[in-house]
Scaffold this active site. Structure first.
Site, short mmCIF file in Angstrom:
data_model
loop_
_atom_site.label_atom_id
_atom_site.label_comp_id
_atom_site.label_asym_id
_atom_site.label_seq_id
_atom_site.Cartn_x
_atom_site.Cartn_y
_atom_site.Cartn_z
CG ASP A 38 20.24 -38.50 -74.91
OD1 ASP A 38 21.32 -38.71 -75.49
OD2 ASP A 38 19.55 -37.48 -75.09
CG ASP A 151 23.57 -35.73 -78.72
OD1 ASP A 151 23.67 -34.55 -79.10
OD2 ASP A 151 22.95 -36.05 -77.69
#
Length: 990
Positions: A38, A151
């Site tokens: 991320d 995601d």
């Protein structure tokens, strides 16, 4: 993670069970190693880079070079670019090039980040893709062909369309509604051909693979497969030694791991239609110690393949290209999924991920403002450079300012950034990067204006006038008539334009700042052009000022009214009107009552009020709302007890100010406010968009704890709880209210990146938003917009990582309302939305600075004007230094591995967006031909035009995407198509 020290005891029995099986044909398993990184969530980018991200690339490259059979896919470009530019050695860079050439390392998506698909605008999605793709092509000569959107919190129909236009063969998603995923698994429907756009349809379809219920992680619950340990923040251990998280594979326990993998593969294989299985191996922050990972994976795969005929499966390291090539060669016939999206996303009946549509409203607003400023700065710089730059501005410095903001806007499109689901320190990182980038572009635009303004007249400098000079730039490619608002410190004002003529303006007390005034100036600006204004403080009586300068608006105050309304027949209505609407206000409640729309001669009852959903804060009493999830305790409640009102009426516009107080006798401070504006501009050519919108700005906050604030608009339209909201500002989706046995409020919320509407057979009410929000129609005739959230709960995990969303800010979101027949609002919605998104940029300076504006001093270029159905989506100098001829570019790369070439300022990136879907409007939906030489004559002569892919890395003539068999006849799969959709060209001059 459970201990597995007892595993060797069971290995012989488990292996015996597998050896008995005699499958007819082995399942071919494509093991795809990956690391989900991320770009800011709990930790900042720099913290993550130091703790693990840099080590992923360092150790993966090392390990891929040791064994030829190993593979790896890399996703987010931000971390890779930071590693490549600041950490990687010359030897490691050579190894990366070798691994790419031998297809052992593959970049998927290739954007700067894995972008959000719900609240991000598609302009910004394209930007972050272009940033990443440009770097990859410029550096390696490669162009990603597959997606990996595994995601994002829900799947938008915009993304497959953009990926098809970018040249992708196949698209991978994961997070869709839990019940829908179950249904698709049981019916072998996880793979299909997705036609994201109703207009582009089969011309830009893409094969789509939905990851099954195990998602993107190979770490099956409590079962291992993750050996490289746990990242340590903020810095990795000094000795770089990490202990394995799972028990390492030995000959004593290998059968246990074999059994787990084979069982899992055979379960998953039943959910797909071909004997080819995609098995993602990795998870969050995995492979930062790749030697441990691969040294355990190698013997496991070798063991299975040595017993393939008995176990019924074969396994191989693979990239996405390896897997999709096998699926495509299978030549199956696939189901077609039309342009519907997969929103909202629920991970279970009580976990509707719809709260993040409004989380961190302030960051959402800042991200959109930064995007709009970047858009304006790009075209202003391009216009400055062509046909010939001036001598007073360094183009390299200018391009650097734009590139900094491109990076910041791209970064904040991450699915834990613009969504507002990050920790406070990550939010601060994004805000700092955006603000710094915006400051640089503002300095660039001011420098361009100064460069185009002649030096000050020495004689005029002695006058020392009091006031400001303003340059107003229109970044849209059509003429805009609007009202710009400035804050000044004096009430008697004279406004003149570049010709010395008086300009229509209005002055009034500021609604936000005491001892300040809001100055509203009516302006008409051609496409990609400036207007210059001098704003001077005047002397004399107010009557004299009114004859020479801005008119003074007059304020009428209305006392507070409690929320209990009078009987309907006792209503006392007052009204505010312009050439398009008459707005009626209920004097007994100080609330909006109804709107009369002139074109249809229809009065629609419209009432607006703020409401709050209450959230549970204690896990002992049930589910909780958080950064991601919306879980209201009950229906929304009124948080206010009384409403005060002011009407500020002037010649140019009238503003209605409504203040909502929690208590009837509360102090002056109010929690909520609505500021509504109607422009008094004749409904004539060029002023239609200004007349037909009701502009509203809201004040929301600070909220009490565990409150989720909405604006509820209740109307007499019989929409039957059917709502339309947009996918990323690109296309509209029909949302039918669903009756759920649990959590029905939250599961009927949808993202509104830019617009939404409700309608009946006669009229449509359109909401246009300056930033992203959540939207729903919970009752007939209602539309509610979630504006702000403040939450805290006792969930230990959220507390540990500071993810409680205790947002104490006050926010000022903006909505514009359109009301009218469907045909009228269809024609106006897109253009009005762009007028809100890309409002003129005002550059304000003190008049006594060294560069004043004098009549006739400006040097204007010719305006850029596109047909009304087209939007200039981008006009930019990217600075790419690669040849547009692919063969030449690869040859150039072979010659220069030593460093980066100088930015190329000769090429201009142009994207045009057709605003209307096929059949939406009888005239505006038609295909359009554009003479670029005529439209862009202000840039000088156009030397060449090349049609390129969406991100510019493919020549449109050489881009050939895979065809996938469906039950429908094959279609031509080219770049462009009539109707709504972005296309791209690159302009070059000799």
């Amino acid at each position: 993670m459970w201990s597995v020290c007892w595993l060797p005891v069971l290995t012989q029995l488990l292996l015996l069970r597998f050896l008995v099986a005699q499958p007819v044909s082995p399942i071919r398993v494509f093991v795809v190693p990956h690391s989900h990184m991320d770009v800011g969530w709990i930790y900042t980018v720099q913290e993550s880079l130091r703790a693990y991200a840099a080590n992923v690339y360092t150790t993966v490259v090392e390990q891929l070079m040791l064994q030829k059979q190993r593979r790896f896919i890399a996703v987010e470009q931000e971390y890779f670019r930071l590693w490549w530019d600041g950490i990687a050695s010359y030897r490691q860079k050579r190894q990366v090039r070798h691994l790419l050439a031998t297809r052992r390392l593959e970049f998927v998506i290739g954007g700067q980040v894995m972008h959000d698909e719900t609240v991000a605008h598609f302009d910004d999605q394209i930007l972050q893709l272009t940033e990443g793709h440009g770097f990859l092509y410029e550096t390696f000569g490669i162009r990603p062909r597959f997606s990996w959107q595994i995601d994002s919190f829900g799947a938008s129909a915009t993304t497959p369309t953009l990926f098809a236009l970018a040249g992708f063969h196949a698209h991978v998603i994961s997070r869709i509604d839990y019940a829908l995923k179950d249904t698709m698994q049981n019916s072998q429907g996880l793979q299909f051909v997705w036609r994201g756009s109703p207009t582009l349809s089969a011309q830009q379809e893409i094969f789509t693979h939905v990851l099954d219920q195990y998602n993107y992680c190979s770490c099956l619950p409590s079962q291992g497969f993750n050996w490289d340990g746990t990242a340590v923040f903020p810095n990795s251990p000094p000795d770089r030694v990490f202990h394995p998280k799972s028990v390492p594979i030995t000959w004593n326990n290998i059968n246990y791991y074999v059994s787990l993998l084979v069982d899992n593969v055979k379960e998953r294989a039943t959910w797909f239609r071909t004997p080819h299985l995609l098995w993602p191996w990795g998870c969050d922050k995995q492979f930062f110690n790749a030697s441990l990972q691969f040294s355990n994976m190698d013997p496991l795969l070798d063991f299975i393949n040595s017993n393939s005929s008995k176990l019924g499966i074969s396994v191989e390291y693979a990239t996405l290209a390896d897997y999709f090539e096998a699926v495509q060669a299978h030549n199956a016939s696939w189901r077609v999924h039309t342009h519907g999206d997969f929103l909202p996303y629920s991970s279970d009946p009580f976990q509707a991920w719809t709260g993040f549509y409004a989380s961190r409203s302030g960051l959402k607003a800042l991200a959109r403002r930064a995007s709009a400023l970047l858009y304006a700065g790009e075209s202003m710089f391009t216009r400055y450079m062509w046909p010939a730059p001036h001598q007073h501005l360094d183009p390299a410095w200018a391009l650097k300012q734009l590139q900094r903001l491109r990076w910041a806007v791209s970064e904040v499109q991450h699915h834990d950034a613009i969504t507002g689901t990050q920790s406070p320190k990550v939010r601060d990182m994004h805000e700092e990067n955006l603000s710094s980038g915006m400051q640089g572009v503002q300095e660039l635009m001011a420098s361009i204006v100064r460069d185009r303004t002649p030096p000050i007249d020495p004689g005029a400098a002695d006058q020392e006038p009091v006031g400001h000079s303003a340059v107003v730039y229109n970044p849209l490619a059509w003429t805009v008539t609007t009202i710009v608002t400035l804050t000044v410190g004096f009430s008697r004002v004279s406004v003149t334009d570049e010709s010395g003529q008086q300009v229509a303006a209005q002055i009034q007390e500021s609604k936000k700042t005491q001892s300040a005034y809001d100055l509203h100036v009516l302006t008409t600006i051609p496409g990609l052009s400036y207007r210059y204004y001098s704003i001077r403080s005047t002397e004399g009586t107010q009557e004299e000022t009114n004859q020479l300068g801005a008119s003074l608006a007059r304020t009428s105050n209305f006392g507070r009214k409690k929320k209990t309304p009078a009987r309907p027949r006792d209503r006392h209505l007052i009204h505010v009107e312009n050439d398009c609407y008459t707005v009626f206000l209920d004097r007994d409640t100080n609330l909006l009552h109804s709107i009369w729309e002139r074109g249809s001669n229809r009065t629609v009852q419209v009432t607006q009020e703020f409401m709050e959903y209450h959230a549970n804060a204690d896990l002992k009493y049930g589910f909780v709302s958080d950064n991601f999830v919306f879980m209201p305790i009950d229906s929304a409640k009124r948080p206010w007890n009384s409403v005060g009102m002011q009407i500020v009426a002037g010649k140019l516009m009238t503003e209605i100010r409504q203040y909502f107080y929690r208590w009837a006798q509360a102090p002056r401070n109010h929690t909520y406010a609505i500021y509504s504006r109607l422009a008094h501009v004749p409904l004539a050519q060029g002023a239609e968009l200004l007349c037909r919108r009701i502009e509203q700005e809201y004040r929301v906050g600070p909220l009490e704890l565990n409150r989720e604030a909405i604006l509820r608009t209740s109307t007499s339209l019989h929409n039957k709880q059917v709502l339309h909201s947009d996918n990323n500002g690109y296309q509209m989706q029909r949302r039918v209210f669903q009756k759920y046995s649990s959590n029905g409020i939250a599961r009927n919320y949808y993202p509104m990146a830019q617009s939404a509407f409700i309608e009946d057979g006669r009229s449509r009410l359109v909401l246009l938003s300056k930033q992203a929000h959540g939207v729903s129609s919970q009752e007939n005739g209602q539309v509610e917009v979630m504006l702000h959230r403040r939450l805290w709960n006792n969930f230990d995990w959220a507390l540990d990582y500071d993810l409680t969303l205790n947002d104490t800010s006050t926010v000022y979101p903006v909505l514009w309302l359109l009301l009218g027949p469907q045909s009228l609002t269809t024609r106006l919605r897109q253009r009005c939305g762009l007028a809100l998104q890309h409002a003129p940029v005002v550059l304000l300076r003190e008049l006594n600075e060294s560069a004043q504006i004098f009549p006739g001093s400006q040097r204007q270029q010719e305006a850029v004007t596109l047909p009304p159905s087209l939007h200039l989506q981008i006009l930019s100098i990217p600075g790419w230094n690669y040849s547009s001829n692919h063969t030449e570019h690869l040859q150039d790369l072979q010659k220069r591995h030593r460093g980066k070439a100088k930015a190329d300022l000769r090429r201009v990136l142009l994207r045009l967006h057709h605003l209307y879907e096929e059949g939406e409007d009888p005239v505006l939906s038609q295909p359009v031909r554009v003479n670029l030489q005529a439209v862009l004559q202000g840039l000088g002569s156009v030397g060449a035009v090349e049609e390129r892919s969406l991100t510019g890395t493919w020549d449109g003539n050489t881009l050939h995407r895979w065809s996938w068999r469906t039950q429908e006849p094959p279609h031509h799969r080219g770049l462009g198509a009539p109707g709504s959709g972005p296309c791209l060209g690159i302009l070059a001059t000799p």
